[in-house]
Design an enzyme around this catalytic site. Sequence first.
Site, PDB file in Angstrom:
ATOM      1  N   CYS A   1      -3.442   0.676   6.747  1.00 47.60           N
ATOM      2  CA  CYS A   1      -3.551  -0.569   7.931  1.00 47.60           C
ATOM      3  C   CYS A   1      -4.221   0.289   9.311  1.00 47.60           C
ATOM      4  CB  CYS A   1      -2.001  -0.846   8.396  1.00 47.60           C
ATOM      5  SG  CYS A   1      -1.102   0.734   8.594  1.00 47.60           S
TER       6      CYS A   1
ATOM      7  N   GLU B   1       4.667  -4.348  11.988  1.00 47.17           N
ATOM      8  CA  GLU B   1       3.666  -3.358  11.732  1.00 47.17           C
ATOM      9  C   GLU B   1       2.637  -4.250  11.000  1.00 47.17           C
ATOM     10  OE1 GLU B   1       3.468  -0.601  13.121  1.00 47.17           O
ATOM     11  OE2 GLU B   1       5.465  -0.008  13.494  1.00 47.17           O
TER      12      GLU B   1
ATOM     13  N   GLU C   1       7.568   2.078  14.725  1.00 44.52           N
ATOM     14  CA  GLU C   1       8.445   2.945  13.832  1.00 44.52           C
ATOM     15  C   GLU C   1       8.546   4.434  14.123  1.00 44.52           C
ATOM     16  OE1 GLU C   1       6.782   0.906  10.048  1.00 44.52           O
ATOM     17  OE2 GLU C   1       8.995   0.034  10.110  1.00 44.52           O
TER      18      GLU C   1
ATOM     19  N   GLU D   1     -10.312  -7.408   9.025  1.00 42.90           N
ATOM     20  CA  GLU D   1      -9.801  -6.117   8.135  1.00 42.90           C
ATOM     21  C   GLU D   1      -9.988  -6.260   6.869  1.00 42.90           C
ATOM     22  OE1 GLU D   1      -5.397  -6.041   7.616  1.00 42.90           O
ATOM     23  OE2 GLU D   1      -5.665  -3.872   8.258  1.00 42.90           O
TER      24      GLU D   1
ATOM     25  N   ASN E   1       0.849  -1.323   0.057  1.00 43.42           N
ATOM     26  CA  ASN E   1       0.194  -0.163   0.082  1.00 43.42           C
ATOM     27  C   ASN E   1       0.899   1.194  -0.077  1.00 43.42           C
ATOM     28  OD1 ASN E   1       0.753  -0.585   2.553  1.00 43.42           O
ATOM     29  ND2 ASN E   1      -0.991   0.268   3.695  1.00 43.42           N
TER      30      ASN E   1
HETATM   31  P1  NDP Z   1       1.011  -9.554   3.374  1.00 41.64           P
HETATM   32  O1  NDP Z   1       0.997  -9.934   4.971  1.00 41.64           O
HETATM   33  O2  NDP Z   1       0.328 -10.560   2.424  1.00 41.64           O
HETATM   34  O3  NDP Z   1       2.552  -9.475   2.975  1.00 41.64           O
HETATM   35  C1  NDP Z   1       3.519  -8.534   3.431  1.00 41.64           C
HETATM   36  C2  NDP Z   1       5.102  -8.907   3.062  1.00 41.64           C
HETATM   37  O4  NDP Z   1       5.588 -10.225   3.670  1.00 41.64           O
HETATM   38  C3  NDP Z   1       4.843  -9.311   1.470  1.00 41.64           C
HETATM   39  O5  NDP Z   1       6.101  -8.425   1.002  1.00 41.64           O
HETATM   40  C4  NDP Z   1       4.747 -10.639   1.089  1.00 41.64           C
HETATM   41  O6  NDP Z   1       5.336 -10.956   0.159  1.00 41.64           O
HETATM   42  C5  NDP Z   1       5.872 -10.927   2.371  1.00 41.64           C
HETATM   43  N1  NDP Z   1       5.767 -12.383   2.880  1.00 41.64           N
HETATM   44  C6  NDP Z   1       4.506 -13.267   2.761  1.00 41.64           C
HETATM   45  N2  NDP Z   1       4.799 -14.223   3.238  1.00 41.64           N
HETATM   46  C7  NDP Z   1       6.088 -14.465   3.948  1.00 41.64           C
HETATM   47  C8  NDP Z   1       6.877 -15.165   4.685  1.00 41.64           C
HETATM   48  N3  NDP Z   1       6.455 -16.411   4.912  1.00 41.64           N
HETATM   49  N4  NDP Z   1       7.986 -14.720   4.960  1.00 41.64           N
HETATM   50  C9  NDP Z   1       8.406 -13.414   4.705  1.00 41.64           C
HETATM   51  N5  NDP Z   1       7.837 -12.715   4.232  1.00 41.64           N
HETATM   52  C10 NDP Z   1       6.471 -12.909   3.602  1.00 41.64           C
HETATM   53  O7  NDP Z   1       0.469  -8.122   3.388  1.00 41.64           O
HETATM   54  P2  NDP Z   1      -0.008  -7.352   2.142  1.00 41.64           P
HETATM   55  O8  NDP Z   1       1.165  -6.984   1.035  1.00 41.64           O
HETATM   56  O9  NDP Z   1      -1.081  -8.033   1.332  1.00 41.64           O
HETATM   57  O10 NDP Z   1      -0.423  -5.889   2.788  1.00 41.64           O
HETATM   58  C11 NDP Z   1      -1.397  -5.578   3.430  1.00 41.64           C
HETATM   59  C12 NDP Z   1      -1.345  -5.820   4.806  1.00 41.64           C
HETATM   60  O11 NDP Z   1      -0.468  -5.236   5.071  1.00 41.64           O
HETATM   61  C13 NDP Z   1      -2.683  -5.441   5.525  1.00 41.64           C
HETATM   62  O12 NDP Z   1      -3.230  -6.373   6.463  1.00 41.64           O
HETATM   63  C14 NDP Z   1      -2.114  -4.110   6.390  1.00 41.64           C
HETATM   64  O13 NDP Z   1      -3.035  -4.125   7.647  1.00 41.64           O
HETATM   65  C15 NDP Z   1      -0.900  -4.421   6.707  1.00 41.64           C
HETATM   66  N6  NDP Z   1      -0.445  -3.137   6.556  1.00 41.64           N
HETATM   67  C16 NDP Z   1       0.212  -2.617   8.076  1.00 41.64           C
HETATM   68  C17 NDP Z   1       0.813  -1.578   8.069  1.00 41.64           C
HETATM   69  C18 NDP Z   1       1.225  -0.956   9.628  1.00 41.64           C
HETATM   70  O14 NDP Z   1       2.221  -0.283   9.649  1.00 41.64           O
HETATM   71  N7  NDP Z   1       0.860  -1.732  10.615  1.00 41.64           N
HETATM   72  C19 NDP Z   1       1.002  -0.584   6.959  1.00 41.64           C
HETATM   73  C20 NDP Z   1       0.358  -1.083   5.797  1.00 41.64           C
HETATM   74  C21 NDP Z   1      -0.030  -2.441   5.721  1.00 41.64           C
HETATM   75  P3  NDP Z   1       4.425 -11.013  -1.232  1.00 41.64           P
HETATM   76  O15 NDP Z   1       3.514  -9.808  -1.040  1.00 41.64           O
HETATM   77  O16 NDP Z   1       5.421 -10.911  -2.484  1.00 41.64           O
HETATM   78  O17 NDP Z   1       3.810 -12.168  -1.062  1.00 41.64           O
END
Ligand code: NDP
Length: 483
Positions: A283, A249, A457, A380, A152
Amino acid sequence: MIAQPEASHFVNGAYLEDAEGPQIDVIYPADGRSVATLHGATPDVVERALRTAQAALPAWRAMTGTERGRILRRAADIIRDRNRALSELETLDTGKPLQETLVADAASGADALEYFGGLAGTLTGEHIPLGGDFAYTIREPLGVCVGIGAWNYPTQIACWKAAPALACGNVMIFKPSEQTPLGALKLAAILTEAGLPRGVFNVVQGRGDVGAALVTDPRVNKVSLTGSVPTGRKVYAAAAAGMKHVTMELGGKSPLIIFDDADLDDAVSAAINGNFYSSGQICSNGTRVFVHRAIKEAFLQRLADRVSNAVIGDPMDEATNFGPMVSEAQTAIVLGYIAKGQAEGARLVTGGTRLDRPGCFIAPTVFADVTDGMTIAREEIFGPVLSVLDFDDEADVIARANATDFGLAGAVFTRDLTRAHRVVAALEAGTCWINTYNLTPVEMPFGGVKASGVGRENAKAAVDHYTQLKTVYVGMGPVDAPF
Ligand code: NDP
C-alpha cells in the site's frame, strides 16, 4: 505442497469447521495449484465468534498488563522459533518469495507481539491535580474489536491488529482476506499455545459479506480494516452507523521525489524496494517516482540495468527475489493498467508483459515520461509498475505530489538537509521517509491521511486507537450550591 489447516476457523480457543459455508480454494499463485480448501463462515460461526469473544472479555481485561504482555511475548518467541515453516506457509498463501517472507512477514508479526507485549504493563491513565480536588483518567479497553485484513501481508496484518488490541485488554475477531486465509489461523493457534485464554482471539473466514456482518453487529465496539479505499468507505460508513471506533489503513499513490543531488544508487535502490518488493503489492509504495530532469536519463539507465538483474521464478527457491501476483484477478487488473499506460503515451522502459510461464507473473515494469493526468499516475495499481515523472522545481513537485486524494506515504532523496525536512513537512502524507523507503518498524507509527486512512497502527500511537479514557473528578471538600 499442501497447506490444509485443521479447520477453516478458530473460535473459542480451537479450530472450528462448518462445511455448510461457501467453499474457499486457496490457490498458490506461482503455479495455480490449490493448496487448501476452506469454508467461509456461516451465520452460526459468526455468532459463535461474537459470543465467545464477548464472554472472554471480562476476564482478559481484568488481568494485569504484565500478565497479558507475557502471553504476547511468549507467542512472539514461538513465531520466531517456527519462522521457516510460517514463512513457507505465507509463501503458499501469497506467492511472495521465501527470500522475503523469511524476513518480512512472521518476523514483523513477532516484533509487534513483542513490542506490545512489553508495552502492556506500562499502560496507565493520569493524575490531574486541581488545587484541593483532583481528577484521574482510567485507560479502558474498547471491548470487542474486529480486524479485517488485505491479502498482501496476511500474517503481519493479523499481528499488527491483534498485538495492540490484546495488549490493551480488548478481544478480537479477525477476518483475513479470503484469498490468503492461512496465516491468521496459525497466529490464533500459536497465541493459544502461548496461554491466551479461549475466545480472546478468533479467526473467521469469508468474503466481504462476513466482514460486513461483523462490522454491523452491535456487540462490536471497534473495527480496524486494512484494504482498499472503496472498501474503507463502506466499512467506515457501516461502523459510523453504530458509532464504533475505526482504524482504516487504506491504499496509496505515494510520491518518491528524487532531487539532482541525491545519491543515485541509493535512490534507485529505494525505487526498486518501493515498487517491486512483494511484486509491488504494498500500500505504501512510491509508485510516482518524480525524478529531477537533470538526472532522469542516468536514473532510468541504472534502474533498467538493476531491474534486469531481478531473479524471477519459483518463490520457494531462496534465490528468487521477484514472485507472482497474488491471483489471476490481480494479474488482469495490473495488465489492464499497463495497457492503459501505453495507450495514454507513457514510454515503456522495461517489462510490460505477462511472463511466459505458469503462474501469475508480470515482469517488473518501468514507465518513463509519465504525466500527472495519466491513469497510471492517478490510480493505485497494486502491482510491479513504476512510473517516472519529470520535474524541475521544488515547489512545483510538492504541489504535484500532493495533487491526489491519497495520502499514505511519501519520500524525498537529497543530500540537502534543510530541503529534505522542508519537503517532507510539505507532503500531505501520514508516513514519510528521507533517503530511504518503505521501512516500517513497529516502533514507528504507520498510517495515512486524506483518503488513505484514519488512525495509526504500531508504536505507542496505536494505544490511543485501542483504548478510551474514563475521567474521574474527585471532590475533596464541601459541595457549593447556589441555593
Ligand atoms: P479490499 O478492500 O478488497 O478488501 C479488504 C478486506 O475487506 C478483505 O478482507 C475483504 O474481504 C474485506 N471486505 C470487502 N468488502 C467488505 C465489506 N463490505 N465489509 C467488511 N469487509 C469487507 O482490499 P484487498 O484485499 O484487495 O487489498 C488490497 C488493498 O489493500 C489495496 O488497495 C491496498 O492499498 C490496501 N492495503 C492498505 C494497507 C495499509 O496499511 N494502508 C496495507 C495493505 C493493503 P474479501 O477479500 O474476502 O472480499
